[in-house]
Write a protein that holds these residues in place. Structure first.
Motif, PDB file in Angstrom:
ATOM      1  N   TRP A 146     -16.291   7.566  24.354  1.00 58.14           N
ATOM      2  CA  TRP A 146     -17.251   7.561  25.461  1.00 58.14           C
ATOM      3  C   TRP A 146     -18.622   8.062  25.024  1.00 58.14           C
ATOM      4  O   TRP A 146     -19.644   7.630  25.555  1.00 58.14           O
ATOM      5  N   CYS A 147     -18.653   8.958  24.044  1.00 58.21           N
ATOM      6  CA  CYS A 147     -19.946   9.336  23.472  1.00 58.21           C
ATOM      7  C   CYS A 147     -20.602   8.115  22.830  1.00 58.21           C
ATOM      8  O   CYS A 147     -21.794   7.862  23.019  1.00 58.21           O
ATOM      9  N   PHE A 148     -19.812   7.347  22.089  1.00 55.51           N
ATOM     10  CA  PHE A 148     -20.326   6.111  21.492  1.00 55.51           C
ATOM     11  C   PHE A 148     -20.848   5.158  22.566  1.00 55.51           C
ATOM     12  O   PHE A 148     -21.918   4.557  22.413  1.00 55.51           O
ATOM     13  N   LEU A 149     -20.090   5.003  23.658  1.00 57.65           N
ATOM     14  CA  LEU A 149     -20.509   4.081  24.716  1.00 57.65           C
ATOM     15  C   LEU A 149     -21.860   4.493  25.305  1.00 57.65           C
ATOM     16  O   LEU A 149     -22.714   3.641  25.586  1.00 57.65           O
ATOM     17  N   CYS A 150     -22.045   5.796  25.502  1.00 64.87           N
ATOM     18  CA  CYS A 150     -23.336   6.280  26.002  1.00 64.87           C
ATOM     19  C   CYS A 150     -24.447   6.026  24.988  1.00 64.87           C
ATOM     20  O   CYS A 150     -25.530   5.535  25.333  1.00 64.87           O
ATOM     21  N   GLU A 151     -24.189   6.348  23.728  1.00 62.01           N
ATOM     22  CA  GLU A 151     -25.249   6.239  22.721  1.00 62.01           C
ATOM     23  C   GLU A 151     -25.531   4.786  22.352  1.00 62.01           C
ATOM     24  O   GLU A 151     -26.657   4.460  21.966  1.00 62.01           O
ATOM     25  N   ALA A 152     -24.546   3.904  22.499  1.00 63.71           N
ATOM     26  CA  ALA A 152     -24.802   2.479  22.284  1.00 63.71           C
ATOM     27  C   ALA A 152     -25.806   1.953  23.297  1.00 63.71           C
ATOM     28  O   ALA A 152     -26.626   1.081  22.982  1.00 63.71           O
ATOM     29  N   ARG A 153     -25.747   2.478  24.520  1.00 59.35           N
ATOM     30  CA  ARG A 153     -26.698   2.062  25.546  1.00 59.35           C
ATOM     31  C   ARG A 153     -28.080   2.649  25.285  1.00 59.35           C
ATOM     32  O   ARG A 153     -29.093   2.084  25.700  1.00 59.35           O
ATOM     33  N   TYR A 155     -29.292   3.671  22.005  1.00 56.91           N
ATOM     34  CA  TYR A 155     -29.851   3.376  20.689  1.00 56.91           C
ATOM     35  C   TYR A 155     -29.385   2.058  20.089  1.00 56.91           C
ATOM     36  O   TYR A 155     -29.911   1.646  19.042  1.00 56.91           O
ATOM     37  N   GLY A 156     -28.417   1.420  20.693  1.00 62.32           N
ATOM     38  CA  GLY A 156     -27.819   0.229  20.115  1.00 62.32           C
ATOM     39  C   GLY A 156     -26.532   0.567  19.387  1.00 62.32           C
ATOM     40  O   GLY A 156     -26.289   1.719  19.004  1.00 62.32           O
ATOM     41  N   VAL A 157     -25.696  -0.446  19.183  1.00 62.75           N
ATOM     42  CA  VAL A 157     -24.367  -0.246  18.623  1.00 62.75           C
ATOM     43  C   VAL A 157     -24.419   0.288  17.193  1.00 62.75           C
ATOM     44  O   VAL A 157     -23.662   1.193  16.829  1.00 62.75           O
ATOM     45  N   ASP A 158     -25.319  -0.237  16.377  1.00 62.44           N
ATOM     46  CA  ASP A 158     -25.346   0.171  14.973  1.00 62.44           C
ATOM     47  C   ASP A 158     -25.651   1.653  14.811  1.00 62.44           C
ATOM     48  O   ASP A 158     -24.971   2.366  14.061  1.00 62.44           O
ATOM     49  N   LYS A 159     -26.674   2.134  15.504  1.00 61.62           N
ATOM     50  CA  LYS A 159     -27.023   3.551  15.386  1.00 61.62           C
ATOM     51  C   LYS A 159     -25.944   4.426  15.992  1.00 61.62           C
ATOM     52  O   LYS A 159     -25.612   5.487  15.456  1.00 61.62           O
ATOM     53  N   ALA A 160     -25.376   3.982  17.116  1.00 62.27           N
ATOM     54  CA  ALA A 160     -24.301   4.759  17.736  1.00 62.27           C
ATOM     55  C   ALA A 160     -23.119   4.877  16.792  1.00 62.27           C
ATOM     56  O   ALA A 160     -22.466   5.927  16.715  1.00 62.27           O
ATOM     57  N   ARG A 161     -22.840   3.822  16.058  1.00 59.65           N
ATOM     58  CA  ARG A 161     -21.728   3.863  15.105  1.00 59.65           C
ATOM     59  C   ARG A 161     -22.063   4.755  13.910  1.00 59.65           C
ATOM     60  O   ARG A 161     -21.180   5.421  13.359  1.00 59.65           O
ATOM     61  N   ASP A 162     -23.328   4.789  13.516  1.00 62.27           N
ATOM     62  CA  ASP A 162     -23.735   5.654  12.405  1.00 62.27           C
ATOM     63  C   ASP A 162     -23.478   7.124  12.715  1.00 62.27           C
ATOM     64  O   ASP A 162     -23.225   7.917  11.803  1.00 62.27           O
ATOM     65  N   GLN A 163     -23.586   7.488  13.985  1.00 58.50           N
ATOM     66  CA  GLN A 163     -23.392   8.889  14.359  1.00 58.50           C
ATOM     67  C   GLN A 163     -22.104   9.084  15.174  1.00 58.50           C
ATOM     68  O   GLN A 163     -21.987   9.995  15.978  1.00 58.50           O
ATOM     69  N   PHE A 164     -21.149   8.214  14.910  1.00 59.63           N
ATOM     70  CA  PHE A 164     -19.871   8.243  15.623  1.00 59.63           C
ATOM     71  C   PHE A 164     -19.163   9.577  15.396  1.00 59.63           C
ATOM     72  O   PHE A 164     -19.093  10.073  14.267  1.00 59.63           O
TER      73      PHE A 164
END
Length: 263
Positions: A146-153, A155-164
Motif C-alpha cells: 500500500w505504500c507502493f500504491l500511494c507512491e506510484a500515484r 511519483y510513478g511506478v518506476d520511482k515507487a519501485r525504486d524505493q519499495f
C-alpha cells in the motif's frame, strides 16, 4: 496486514474481537493476553485485520493501565473502521485522527488510516502512514504494497519501485506472489490463474491485488474487472475481513457497479 512483535500474546477461549463488536461495549478489548516468552517471536504473524484495533490497548491490558485516553482512542478507531465499511471514508479519517489526538501511540500502527487516506487521494500522508507502520512491523507485506500504491500515484511506478519497502516473508502463498509482483513487476493474469481454484480467501486476495496492480499502472478497465470480481467472490460476500470491505469501498469510490464482468 500482519503483526509481528517482541512479545507473544496468547488469546484464551474468550470472545475474540471482531470488527462487528459493539462500540458501546464497556470493555473495548475483550481478550485475555498472557506472555509466553518461550515462543520464537520471529515466527509470530497475526492478521491485524481480524485482531485488535488499538495496539496501546494491548499494553494497557498487560500493564494494568487505566488510561482513559487510550480506551477512548480504541473506540474512535472502531468508529473509524465502521464508517469506512459503510463507505464514509472522510468520516473514518476524522475518527482515526481523533484517536491519534487522544493517544499519540496509535499513529505508528494505524494502517486503517493509511487505507482511508489512499481513497481520499491524500497519497503523501498515506505513504507516510504505511512507512511508519512498516518501521514498527517489518514483516507486513500488505503495508509495503500500500505504500507502493500511494507512491506510484505520487511519483510513478518506476520511482515507487525504486524505493519499495522490503519486508519479511509472508506466510500466505498468495501474498508472497503478490509481493513479488509489486516489487519486481509481473503478470496479474498469472497470479489469478494460480489461485483461481484455491480457497476463497486466496482467490479474493489474488483478484483484489491484481486489480490494484492494474490501477497503479493506470489500466482502469482491467483494474475494474478484477476488483469487481473480488467483490463478487463468496469470501467478500460473507467475510468480516476488513479488506473485503475495502474492495467494496474501492468500487464505490470509483463509481463501479457490481454487475458481472469478465476478466
Amino acid at each position: 496486514m500482519s503483526i509481528s512483535s517482541t512479545f507473544s500474546p496468547t488469546i484464551k477461549t474468550l470472545p475474540i474481537f471482531s470488527h462487528t463488536t459493539s462500540i458501546n461495549s464497556q470493555s473495548p478489548f475483550p481478550v485475555s493476553l498472557i506472555f509466553k516468552p518461550s515462543i520464537n517471536y520471529s515466527q509470530l504473524s497475526i492478521s491485524r485485520r481480524i485482531f485488535l484495533p488499538s495496539v496501546s490497548g494491548i499494553w494497557d491490558a498487560l500493564t494494568g493501565g487505566t488510561n482513559n485516553n487510550s480506551r477512548e482512542a480504541g473506540l474512535a478507531i472502531r468508529r473509524g473502521m465502521l464508517l469506512f465499511r459503510q463507505g464514509d471514508v472522510m468520516g473514518s479519517v476524522a475518527e482515526f485522527d481523533k484517536a491519534i489526538e487522544l493517544d499519540s501511540r496509535q499513529k505508528a500502527y494505524l494502517w486503517q488510516r493509511g487505507l482511508s487516506l489512499y481513497y481520499l487521494d491524500r497519497f503523501e500522508e498515506g505513504a507516510e502512514q504505511f512507512r511508519l507502520d512498516v518501521a514498527q512491523n517489518p514483516n507486513d507485506t500488505e503495508e509495503s504494497i500500500w505504500c507502493f500504491l500511494c507512491e506510484a500515484r505520487l511519483y510513478g511506478v518506476d520511482k515507487a519501485r525504486d524505493q519499495f519497502l522490503e519486508v519479511g516473508r509472508d506466510p500466505r502463498p498468495v501474498m508472497r506472489q503478490v509481493y513479488e509482483m509489486f516489487k519486481d513487476g509481473g503478470d496479474p493474469r498469472k497470479l489469478v490463474d494460480t489461485f483461481s481454484s484455491s480457497r476463497d480467501g486466496e482467490y479474493f486476495y489474488a483478484y483484489l491485488y491484481a486489480g490494484l496492480y492494474h490501477e497503479a499502472l493506470g489500466e482502469e478497465e482491467a483494474a475494474k474487472n478484477y476488483l469487481v470480481a473480488a467483490c463478487q467472490s463468496p469470501y467478500a460476500e460473507r467475510s468480516d475481513d476488513y479488506m473485503a470491505s475495502l474492495a467494496k469501498v474501492h468500487c464505490k469510490c470509483r463509481n463501479w457497479s457490481f454487475s458481472q464482468t469478465s476478466t
